[in-house]
Each structure stands twice: as structure tokens, then as C-alpha cells.
Design a protein around this motif. Structure first.
Motif, PDB file in Angstrom:
ATOM      1  N   TYR A   1       0.002   8.348 -21.958  1.00  0.00           N
ATOM      2  CA  TYR A   1      -0.960   9.173 -21.201  1.00  0.00           C
ATOM      3  C   TYR A   1      -1.312   8.518 -19.866  1.00  0.00           C
ATOM      4  N   VAL A   2      -0.553   7.468 -19.525  1.00  0.00           N
ATOM      5  CA  VAL A   2      -0.850   6.700 -18.313  1.00  0.00           C
ATOM      6  C   VAL A   2       0.180   7.036 -17.240  1.00  0.00           C
ATOM      7  N   THR A   3      -0.245   7.661 -16.175  1.00  0.00           N
ATOM      8  CA  THR A   3       0.655   7.903 -15.047  1.00  0.00           C
ATOM      9  C   THR A   3      -0.152   7.927 -13.751  1.00  0.00           C
ATOM     10  N   GLY A   4       0.457   7.391 -12.705  1.00  0.00           N
ATOM     11  CA  GLY A   4      -0.245   7.287 -11.420  1.00  0.00           C
ATOM     12  C   GLY A   4      -1.258   6.155 -11.404  1.00  0.00           C
ATOM     13  N   GLU A   5      -1.170   5.278 -12.410  1.00  0.00           N
ATOM     14  CA  GLU A   5      -2.129   4.162 -12.491  1.00  0.00           C
ATOM     15  C   GLU A   5      -1.657   2.975 -11.653  1.00  0.00           C
ATOM     16  N   ILE A   6      -2.618   2.269 -11.076  1.00  0.00           N
ATOM     17  CA  ILE A   6      -2.304   1.013 -10.402  1.00  0.00           C
ATOM     18  C   ILE A   6      -2.850  -0.072 -11.315  1.00  0.00           C
ATOM     19  N   HIS A   7      -1.958  -0.689 -12.063  1.00  0.00           N
ATOM     20  CA  HIS A   7      -2.344  -1.651 -13.096  1.00  0.00           C
ATOM     21  C   HIS A   7      -2.405  -3.038 -12.455  1.00  0.00           C
ATOM     22  N   VAL A   8      -3.621  -3.533 -12.283  1.00  0.00           N
ATOM     23  CA  VAL A   8      -3.819  -4.799 -11.572  1.00  0.00           C
ATOM     24  C   VAL A   8      -3.819  -5.966 -12.564  1.00  0.00           C
ATOM     25  N   ALA A   9      -2.985  -6.967 -12.289  1.00  0.00           N
ATOM     26  CA  ALA A   9      -2.941  -8.188 -13.117  1.00  0.00           C
ATOM     27  C   ALA A   9      -3.050  -9.362 -12.148  1.00  0.00           C
ATOM     28  N   ASP A  10      -4.298  -9.709 -11.783  1.00  0.00           N
ATOM     29  CA  ASP A  10      -4.488 -10.597 -10.630  1.00  0.00           C
ATOM     30  C   ASP A  10      -5.529 -11.684 -10.847  1.00  0.00           C
ATOM     31  N   GLY A  11      -5.896 -11.941 -12.105  1.00  0.00           N
ATOM     32  CA  GLY A  11      -6.903 -12.979 -12.349  1.00  0.00           C
ATOM     33  C   GLY A  11      -8.272 -12.638 -11.785  1.00  0.00           C
ATOM     34  N   GLY A  12      -8.469 -11.367 -11.417  1.00  0.00           N
ATOM     35  CA  GLY A  12      -9.800 -10.924 -10.991  1.00  0.00           C
ATOM     36  C   GLY A  12     -10.000 -10.732  -9.493  1.00  0.00           C
ATOM     37  N   ILE A  13      -8.942 -10.943  -8.681  1.00  0.00           N
ATOM     38  CA  ILE A  13      -9.120 -10.867  -7.203  1.00  0.00           C
ATOM     39  C   ILE A  13      -9.718  -9.535  -6.773  1.00  0.00           C
ATOM     40  N   ALA A  14      -9.095  -8.445  -7.235  1.00  0.00           N
ATOM     41  CA  ALA A  14      -9.490  -7.111  -6.732  1.00  0.00           C
ATOM     42  C   ALA A  14     -10.827  -6.655  -7.286  1.00  0.00           C
ATOM     43  N   ALA A  15     -11.323  -7.337  -8.307  1.00  0.00           N
ATOM     44  CA  ALA A  15     -12.592  -6.922  -8.936  1.00  0.00           C
ATOM     45  C   ALA A  15     -13.802  -7.360  -8.127  1.00  0.00           C
ATOM     46  N   GLN A  16     -13.597  -8.242  -7.144  1.00  0.00           N
ATOM     47  CA  GLN A  16     -14.757  -8.844  -6.451  1.00  0.00           C
ATOM     48  C   GLN A  16     -15.354  -7.901  -5.411  1.00  0.00           C
ATOM     49  N   ARG A  34       6.879   9.402 -16.038  1.00  0.00           N
ATOM     50  CA  ARG A  34       5.623   8.707 -15.739  1.00  0.00           C
ATOM     51  C   ARG A  34       5.920   7.663 -14.655  1.00  0.00           C
ATOM     52  N   VAL A  35       5.032   7.567 -13.700  1.00  0.00           N
ATOM     53  CA  VAL A  35       5.237   6.612 -12.595  1.00  0.00           C
ATOM     54  C   VAL A  35       3.962   5.790 -12.425  1.00  0.00           C
ATOM     55  N   ASN A  36       4.091   4.484 -12.607  1.00  0.00           N
ATOM     56  CA  ASN A  36       2.931   3.601 -12.478  1.00  0.00           C
ATOM     57  C   ASN A  36       3.276   2.413 -11.591  1.00  0.00           C
ATOM     58  N   HIS A  40       0.846  -1.200   0.000  1.00  0.00           N
ATOM     59  CA  HIS A  40       0.000   0.000   0.000  1.00  0.00           C
ATOM     60  C   HIS A  40       0.884   1.253   0.000  1.00  0.00           C
ATOM     61  N   ALA A  41       2.007   1.204   0.719  1.00  0.00           N
ATOM     62  CA  ALA A  41       2.931   2.351   0.722  1.00  0.00           C
ATOM     63  C   ALA A  41       3.501   2.579  -0.677  1.00  0.00           C
ATOM     64  N   MET A  42       3.793   1.503  -1.356  1.00  0.00           N
ATOM     65  CA  MET A  42       4.336   1.627  -2.711  1.00  0.00           C
ATOM     66  C   MET A  42       3.302   2.267  -3.653  1.00  0.00           C
ATOM     67  N   VAL A  43       2.052   1.893  -3.460  1.00  0.00           N
ATOM     68  CA  VAL A  43       0.975   2.485  -4.274  1.00  0.00           C
ATOM     69  C   VAL A  43       0.882   3.989  -3.982  1.00  0.00           C
ATOM     70  N   GLY A  44       0.975   4.358  -2.719  1.00  0.00           N
ATOM     71  CA  GLY A  44       0.934   5.781  -2.360  1.00  0.00           C
ATOM     72  C   GLY A  44       2.115   6.537  -2.938  1.00  0.00           C
ATOM     73  N   MET A  45       3.291   5.915  -2.871  1.00  0.00           N
ATOM     74  CA  MET A  45       4.502   6.546  -3.434  1.00  0.00           C
ATOM     75  C   MET A  45       4.333   6.738  -4.942  1.00  0.00           C
ATOM     76  N   THR A  46       3.741   5.749  -5.591  1.00  0.00           N
ATOM     77  CA  THR A  46       3.522   5.815  -7.042  1.00  0.00           C
ATOM     78  C   THR A  46       2.652   7.007  -7.408  1.00  0.00           C
ATOM     79  N   LYS A  47       1.532   7.146  -6.707  1.00  0.00           N
ATOM     80  CA  LYS A  47       0.606   8.239  -7.031  1.00  0.00           C
ATOM     81  C   LYS A  47       1.255   9.595  -6.773  1.00  0.00           C
ATOM     82  N   SER A  48       1.935   9.704  -5.640  1.00  0.00           N
ATOM     83  CA  SER A  48       2.535  10.981  -5.270  1.00  0.00           C
ATOM     84  C   SER A  48       3.635  11.383  -6.256  1.00  0.00           C
TER      85      SER A  48
END
Ligand SMILES: NC(=O)c1ccc[n+]([C@@H]2O[C@H](COP(=O)([O-])OP(=O)(O)OC[C@H]3O[C@@H](n4cnc5c(N)ncnc54)[C@H](OP(=O)(O)O)[C@@H]3O)[C@@H](O)[C@H]2O)c1
Length: 255
Positions: A240-255, A184-186, A166-174
Motif C-alpha cells: 500500500y506504499v507508493t510515492g513515498e520518500i523513505h528517509v533512512a538518515d539517522g534523523g537529519i531530516a527530522a530536525q 509502485r514507485v518509491n 530533488h528531481a528524483m523525488v519529483g519523478m518518484t511522486k509523479s
């Protein structure tokens, strides 16, 4: 925009944790896409094996030992890579550890600190050094932070790891907002991938079945399925993609 936008031809990439697993596949995939690549990690022999695969894929490889928690060594690594491959265009912060699976009540502070130190502070060391260098040369670049689905949803019994991602995600966005438009930071957030990292849980039948039940695709990913996303995020196709959290998880986070 043609398929050339996905090419990394003429780019130089540093991939931390490039000695095995997801980092190894990202290093090879980036070479296949045209980049010269420096895989960096602590295990020298394993780095040589990654370097052989990078060269077979058509890239120039510069394997370089590095502990990402050593800030002086990070600076020296960038000097060294620049001297051999040229200015670094792409940084992949992939080095990571997850030595604790259990109730957080039993977690010791040393383990907590180790996980945060490698996964977050190590990535910060590399990002800061990369950011300074891109700024000094008035250039452009791209950072791909390999976080985890645990950077987006809860992973109970893996609390320090979840906190670090989660810290890494916050660092990415900031950083994405702070360093635009030069860099660009993703973040790339994989689910469960077939590497040494998950060997323990995949080999324990009960835990494995419990985990598979949480994955809509009902399977673990191959590391090259994650590497494909890293190539895309690093390439001009994601301009045009920056600050994105690109999820590749077989659908876990979509539930
Ligand atoms: N496998 C999964 O299911 C999964 C899911 C989501 C996210 N991830 C993330 O993906 C990344 C790679 O994981 P993986 O599955 O490929 O794990 P892995 O096979 O255990 O590889 C981890 C890599 O990190 C390197 N590393 C560890 N500590 C380091 C340090 N202090 N300095 C430099 N390099 C260090 C290791 O190299 P040395 O030991 O040679 O230093 C190795 O190359 C991690 O950030 C992990 O959190 C993995």
C-alpha cells in the motif's frame, strides 16, 4: 500478513550501480530475500564480485555492464536480463555520482550536466524501459529510486547533487501516481553512508566532524542498513506504499 510478505522469492531484480557500495548491498540483500538479481554498472570486475555474493546468498546472478546514460544500452540490458533471468519485477535506480563539493559560483556547466545526466536522466531511461515492459506484459512491478536526504533537505556546497536528488523525488511522486496500480514507485533517501562515495568527507577530520554534528544519531550508516529499506519497499509488505520518500538518515531530516 506473515513475514512471507517481506520475501522476494521468485522475483527478478535489476540493481543499477550494483558494482559497489549501497547498490552492491541492495543486490545481495534482495538475493537473501529470495530474488534473482542483475547488478548493472560500468565496472565489470566489481560486478563479478557482487555476482559471487548474490550466488552465495542463494540467488541467481546476472552481472551486466551498463552505462545508464546510454539509452540504447539500457534497452539492450533489459532484453539480456529477460533472456537469462526472466521478466523483471523490481528496478532499483541506484547508480549515482557526486563529483562536486564547493561553492556553486565556481561550478562549470559540464559538471552540472554530468551529475543531472547520470542521477536523473539515467534513472529516467531505466524507469521508462521498465514501465514499457511491465505494461506490454500487463504485469506488475516495483521501482525503488535511491535518492538522498539531499532530495528532501538542502545540502549546501552540493547544489547540483541536491538538485538531482530533488528531481528524483519529483519523478518518484509523479510516476507513482501515473503508473498506479501496476507499478509502485518509491524513493529511498539515505543520509551519510560508509561507501567510496563519502570516503573524501569521512577522511577529512574537519568536514567529518561538521557532518556528524548534523546527524542526530551521530554516526554514518553501514550500507546494509540502507539495503534493508530497499528490500521492504520492493516487497509485498509495502503493497500500500507508493510515492513515498523513505528517509533512512539517522534523523537529519527530522530536525
Ligand atoms: N553514500 C552515501 O552517503 C549516499 C547517501 C545518499 C544517497 N546516496 C546515493 O546512493 C547511490 C549509491 O551510492 P554509493 O554511496 O553506493 O556510491 P558508490 O560507492 O560511488 O557507488 C556508485 C555506483 O553507481 C555506479 N555508477 C556511477 N555512474 C554510473 C553510470 N553512468 N552507469 C551505471 N552505473 C554507474 C557505480 O558503478 P561504476 O563506477 O562501476 O559504473 C557504482 O556502482 C547513489 O545514487 C548516491 O547518490 C549515497
Amino acid at each position: 500478513m506473515g513475514l512471507d510478505a517481506f520475501s522476494l522469492k521468485g522475483r527478478v531484480a535489476v540493481v543499477t550501480g550494483g558494482s559497489r557500495g549501497i547498490g552492491e548491498e541492495i543486490a545481495v540483500a534482495m538475493a537473501e530475500a529470495g530474488a534473482d538479481v542483475a547488478p548493472v554498472a560500468r565496472s565489470e570486475d566489481a560486478l563479478e564480485a557482487t555476482a559471487d555474493r548474490i550466488e552465495e546468498a542463494g540467488g541467481t546472478a546476472h552481472p551486466r555492464p551498463l552505462d545508464v546514460t546510454d539509452v540504447a544500452a539500457v534497452e539492450a540490458m533489459f532484453d539480456d536480463v529477460e533472456a537469462t533471468l526472466g521478466e523483471v519485477d523490481v528496478l532499483v535506480n541506484n547508480a549515482g555520482v557526486n563529483p562536486y563539493f564547493g561553492n556553486t559560483r565556481n561550478l562549470d556547466v559540464e559538471t552540472w550536466n554530468t551529475i543531472l545526466n547520470v542521477n536523473v536522466t539515467g534513472a529516467f531511461h531505466c524507469a521508462r524501459e521498465f514501465g514499457r515492459r511491465v505494461d506490454e506484459r500487463d504485469g506488475t512491478g516495483s521501482i525503488v529510486n535511491v535518492a538522498s536526504v539531499g532530495g528532501v533537505v538542502a545540502l549546501p556546497y552540493q547544489t547540483p547533487y541536491t538538485a538531482s536528488k530533488h528531481a528524483m523525488v519529483g519523478m518518484t511522486k509523479s510516476l507513482a501516481v501515473e503508473w498506479t496500480p501496476q507499478i509502485r514507485v518509491n524513493a529511498l533517501a539515505p543520509g551519510y553512508v560508509k561507501t567510496e562515495f563519502t570516503k573524501g568527507v569521512r577522511e577529512n577530520e574537519d568536514i567529518r566532524d561538521d557532518i556528524l554534528e548534523t546527524i542526530p544519531q551521530n554516526r554514518f550508516a553501514d550500507p546494509d542498513e540502507i539495503a534493508a529499506s530497499a528490500v521492504y519497499l520492493a516487497s509485498d509488505a509495502a503493497g500500500y506504499v507508493t510515492g513515498e520518500i523513505h528517509v533512512a538518515d539517522g534523523g537529519i531530516a527530522a530536525q
